[in-house]
Design a protein around this motif. Structure first.
Motif, PDB file in Angstrom:
ATOM      1  N   LYS A 161     -10.159   0.597  12.497  1.00 18.70           N
ATOM      2  CA  LYS A 161      -9.876  -1.003  11.900  1.00 18.70           C
ATOM      3  C   LYS A 161      -9.509  -0.623  10.665  1.00 18.70           C
ATOM      4  O   LYS A 161      -8.867  -2.059  10.016  1.00 18.70           O
ATOM      5  CB  LYS A 161     -10.386  -1.533  11.971  1.00 18.70           C
ATOM      6  CG  LYS A 161     -11.280  -2.192  13.659  1.00 18.70           C
ATOM      7  CD  LYS A 161     -12.462  -3.025  13.480  1.00 18.70           C
ATOM      8  CE  LYS A 161     -12.258  -3.546  15.789  1.00 18.70           C
ATOM      9  NZ  LYS A 161     -13.730  -4.340  15.254  1.00 18.70           N
ATOM     10  N   ASP A 177      -5.921  -2.013   9.661  1.00 17.44           N
ATOM     11  CA  ASP A 177      -6.082  -3.868   9.803  1.00 17.44           C
ATOM     12  C   ASP A 177      -5.863  -5.050   8.615  1.00 17.44           C
ATOM     13  O   ASP A 177      -7.527  -5.136   8.152  1.00 17.44           O
ATOM     14  CB  ASP A 177      -6.719  -3.631  10.652  1.00 17.44           C
ATOM     15  CG  ASP A 177      -6.114  -4.931  12.104  1.00 17.44           C
ATOM     16  OD1 ASP A 177      -5.635  -5.367  11.060  1.00 17.44           O
ATOM     17  OD2 ASP A 177      -6.827  -5.141  13.139  1.00 17.44           O
ATOM     18  N   ASN A 190      -5.944  -7.773   9.114  1.00 10.25           N
ATOM     19  CA  ASN A 190      -6.638  -9.076  10.093  1.00 10.25           C
ATOM     20  C   ASN A 190      -7.975  -8.598   9.613  1.00 10.25           C
ATOM     21  O   ASN A 190      -8.601  -9.597  10.001  1.00 10.25           O
ATOM     22  CB  ASN A 190      -5.957  -9.052  10.621  1.00 10.25           C
ATOM     23  CG  ASN A 190      -4.641  -9.371  11.485  1.00 10.25           C
ATOM     24  OD1 ASN A 190      -4.358 -10.384  10.473  1.00 10.25           O
ATOM     25  ND2 ASN A 190      -3.481  -8.496  11.703  1.00 10.25           N
ATOM     26  N   GLU A 191      -8.702  -7.728   9.406  1.00 10.97           N
ATOM     27  CA  GLU A 191     -10.058  -7.742   9.337  1.00 10.97           C
ATOM     28  C   GLU A 191     -10.644  -7.901   7.477  1.00 10.97           C
ATOM     29  O   GLU A 191      -9.814  -7.968   7.476  1.00 10.97           O
ATOM     30  CB  GLU A 191     -10.106  -6.316   9.992  1.00 10.97           C
ATOM     31  CG  GLU A 191     -10.291  -5.319  11.155  1.00 10.97           C
ATOM     32  CD  GLU A 191     -10.940  -6.233  11.972  1.00 10.97           C
ATOM     33  OE1 GLU A 191     -12.277  -6.278  11.793  1.00 10.97           O
ATOM     34  OE2 GLU A 191     -10.268  -6.229  13.333  1.00 10.97           O
ATOM     35  N   LYS A 192     -11.719  -8.195   7.784  1.00 16.79           N
ATOM     36  CA  LYS A 192     -12.194  -8.636   6.687  1.00 16.79           C
ATOM     37  C   LYS A 192     -12.467  -7.494   6.265  1.00 16.79           C
ATOM     38  O   LYS A 192     -12.945  -7.038   6.291  1.00 16.79           O
ATOM     39  CB  LYS A 192     -13.349  -9.718   6.823  1.00 16.79           C
ATOM     40  CG  LYS A 192     -13.884 -11.007   7.438  1.00 16.79           C
ATOM     41  CD  LYS A 192     -14.467 -11.890   7.055  1.00 16.79           C
ATOM     42  CE  LYS A 192     -14.397 -13.434   7.970  1.00 16.79           C
ATOM     43  NZ  LYS A 192     -15.588 -13.833   7.728  1.00 16.79           N
ATOM     44  N   HIS A 222     -10.346  -0.560   3.968  1.00 13.75           N
ATOM     45  CA  HIS A 222      -9.201  -1.987   3.823  1.00 13.75           C
ATOM     46  C   HIS A 222      -8.547  -1.214   2.460  1.00 13.75           C
ATOM     47  O   HIS A 222      -8.487  -1.456   1.420  1.00 13.75           O
ATOM     48  CB  HIS A 222     -10.087  -3.012   3.678  1.00 13.75           C
ATOM     49  CG  HIS A 222      -9.702  -3.941   4.473  1.00 13.75           C
ATOM     50  ND1 HIS A 222      -8.116  -4.586   3.866  1.00 13.75           N
ATOM     51  CD2 HIS A 222      -9.921  -4.692   5.111  1.00 13.75           C
ATOM     52  CE1 HIS A 222      -7.864  -5.618   4.620  1.00 13.75           C
ATOM     53  NE2 HIS A 222      -9.006  -5.796   5.533  1.00 13.75           N
ATOM     54  N   SER A 269     -11.701 -12.014   1.988  1.00 10.54           N
ATOM     55  CA  SER A 269     -10.306 -11.460   2.341  1.00 10.54           C
ATOM     56  C   SER A 269      -9.475 -10.489   1.135  1.00 10.54           C
ATOM     57  O   SER A 269      -8.552  -9.951   1.650  1.00 10.54           O
ATOM     58  CB  SER A 269      -9.401 -13.223   1.669  1.00 10.54           C
ATOM     59  OG  SER A 269      -9.515 -13.308   1.480  1.00 10.54           O
ATOM     60  N   ASP A 289       0.868  -5.812   0.292  1.00 13.99           N
ATOM     61  CA  ASP A 289      -0.239  -6.280   0.006  1.00 13.99           C
ATOM     62  C   ASP A 289      -0.490  -6.656  -2.127  1.00 13.99           C
ATOM     63  O   ASP A 289      -1.921  -7.843  -2.030  1.00 13.99           O
ATOM     64  CB  ASP A 289      -1.863  -5.261   0.157  1.00 13.99           C
ATOM     65  CG  ASP A 289      -1.746  -4.750   1.621  1.00 13.99           C
ATOM     66  OD1 ASP A 289      -2.111  -5.488   2.345  1.00 13.99           O
ATOM     67  OD2 ASP A 289      -1.478  -3.478   1.786  1.00 13.99           O
TER      68      ASP A 289
END
Length: 521
Positions: A63, A66, A68-70, A114, A478, A506
């Protein structure tokens, strides 16, 4: 004949292996404890490790990229204590319960891997470094002597040698430390020892008033180190910087003369290559000239900016670093070696580092060992136990090569340039200044303030904007982005680019999200 010899050798090997196996003996009672073999359930432990690794793979590694993950699952401390079972009890808990705890801990931890984590001077996931960390945690080495850590000592030697080459020295010494702050403290103490070797044994009594000089934009570890080493924070001269955050050489020399006139003994200048907030690089060549004229040790804190050395395009930012006596460089920042991975590099090759820090513990550093004891490098460290942090960087370097490391630096600088251009185009965004490195500092001005004159009331209201947006972004999960006031400037955002998984999209999302979260303020 050879097959007979092979069978004989195989039988001898089997016999040796059987002799090494523990033989079951009768239980012995000692001090009320039954001693009869290990008490750990190895099979259950192995299964737990396997299941936990699977969880880490699924919930962290897969993850990591990703979007879409927090980035985070914010909870205030009181609430988080209730959500996590942190109590340690008299009896152990079942593995399914421990695995659930592992899952909860991952869920509520900040996802620094992230692509939209921009909060600190480290970010992203390097898969090769991660594997190296898994290996060292499993092997559990401590690198003080060759006998207990032969591979990792040789790895550290190889990595230090390569880093020394990039600084531009023909030879040198060094050691990996737990953080750039520690590297700076090592360098400060080393410079004082070089100036006054008696301080190691006789202490501070009777010594002159030592004074060191550093940029007003330096890392706060310089002040902490001066306090810790007994130099005193009042004996740290913070030299004035220009509008871009660079130390002014003329001011440095002026302060050195002033200190001497007042009876102090200057011994060290600490320049900064990549300041924490603005990403400024001090003019190293001019500072080195001053240090040579006054006979002062020059340390360069390149914890953040040192990684630009691997880029042929951007190594010019550190022009003159080869003239330094010591350098702090953290590969866990832009080169993503994993926290923590920090080196102190020293130009001296006469053993100064060891002379300064050695305690010659006879139970570790025996001089009559059967191998070359020069590889027992632990006496150069103020630590005893020390993790093999260089291995993480070595594994990454082996995997991507110098060209791959260079690409990471160049891409980060290119992305920062893209972000700067986008900020200039967008209404409501204002740059603090043109960045020199990947530190992009800017204000977001909400619609309610855009027609207001930039007077005291404007700046007072703008000061409240960044903290409010930060709260909203963290509660939403976010993204994470740092902010701070600085040198009379009200709160502004500091975007730092490191992670190679970060895309142009991003950068667009960052600005869009700030505008979304702040437009009603």
């Amino acid at each position: 004949m050879s097959s007979v010899a092979d069978r004989r050798s195989s039988l001898e090997g089997d016999n040796e292996q059987q002799e090494m196996l523990p033989r079951k003996k009768s239980a012995v009672l000692v001090d009320g404890v039954i001693l009869n073999g290990p008490t750990t359930n190895a099979k259950a432990g192995e299964q737990f490790v396997e299941e936990a690794c699977r969880l880490i793979m699924e919930e962290v590694v897969l993850k990591a990229t990703d979007v879409n993950e927090k980035v985070c699952e914010w909870q205030p401390p009181e609430q988080l204590r209730q959500l996590l079972d942190l109590e340690m009890r008299d009896t152990g808990e079942p593995h399914d319960r421990l695995l659930k705890l592992c899952q909860d801990i991952i869920h509520f931890s900040v996802k620094t891997n992230h692509p939209r984590f921009f909060n600190q001077l480290y970010a992203g996931l390097d898969y090769y470094s991660l594997v190296a960390r898994f290996m060292t945690e499993a092997l559990n080495p401590s690198i003080y002597t060759y006998e207990v850590s032969p591979v990792f000592l040789l790895v550290e030697e190889a990595v230090l040698k390569k880093m020394i080459e990039f600084i531009g020295w023909k030879e040198g010494d060094g050691i990996f430390n737990p953080g750039g702050s520690v590297s700076n403290m090592y360098a400060m103490n080393l410079a004082r020892y070089k100036y006054c070797p008696d301080v190691k044994e006789k202490g501070l009594s009777g010594l002159p008033r030592f004074m060191l000089f550093t940029s007003a934009e330096c890392h706060y570890s310089m002040k902490k180190a001066a306090s810790f080493l007994g130099i005193g924070t009042q004996n740290v001269c913070f030299v004035e910087t220009d509008g871009r955050g660079k130390m002014i050489p003329e001011e440095l020399e002026k302060q050195i003369w002033k200190a001497r006139k007042e009876g102090a003994e200057p011994f060290l200048v600490c320049a900064t290559a990549g300041t924490t907030v603005l990403g400024a690089f001090d003019p190293l060549d001019e500072i080195a000239d001053i240090c040579e004229r006054h006979g002062l040790w020059l340390h360069v804190d390149a914890s953040w900016g040192g990684s630009a050395l691997v880029s042929r395009k951007y190594c010019k930012l550190l022009h003159g670093i080869n003239r330094a006596d010591s350098v702090a460089w953290n590969p866990h920042k832009m080169l993503m070696a994993g926290v923590q991975c920090c080196a102190l590099l020293v130009k001296d090759k006469s053993g100064l580092l060891k002379k300064c820090y050695s305690a010659e513990a006879s139970y570790l550093f025996q001089q009559d060992k059967f191998y070359d004891v020069s590889y027992d490098t632990g006496d150069k460290s103020i630590q005893c136990s020390r993790k093999p942090d260089a291995f993480k960087f070595w594994m990454t370097w082996k995997a991507v090569g110098t060209l791959g490391l260079e690409e990471r630096v160049n891409r980060a600088l290119a992305l920062s340039r893209y972000l700067v251009d986008e900020i200039k185009k967008r209404e409501g965004f204002k740059l603090l200044m043109e960045p020199e490195f990947t530190n992009v500092c800017f204000w977001y001005i909400p619609p309610s303030l855009r027609e207001m004159e930039e007077g005291p009331q404007f700046w007072e209201k703008l000061h409240l904007v960044a903290p409010a947006i930060k709260e909203r972004m963290m509660k939403k999960g976010s993204l994470m982005l740092g902010y701070q006031p600085h040198k009379g400037k009200v709160n502004f955002f500091r975007q730092v680019l490191i992670n190679p998984q970060v895309s142009r999209e991003d950068m667009d999302f960052l600005l869009d999200e700030i505008d979304l979260l702040g437009r009603d303020m």
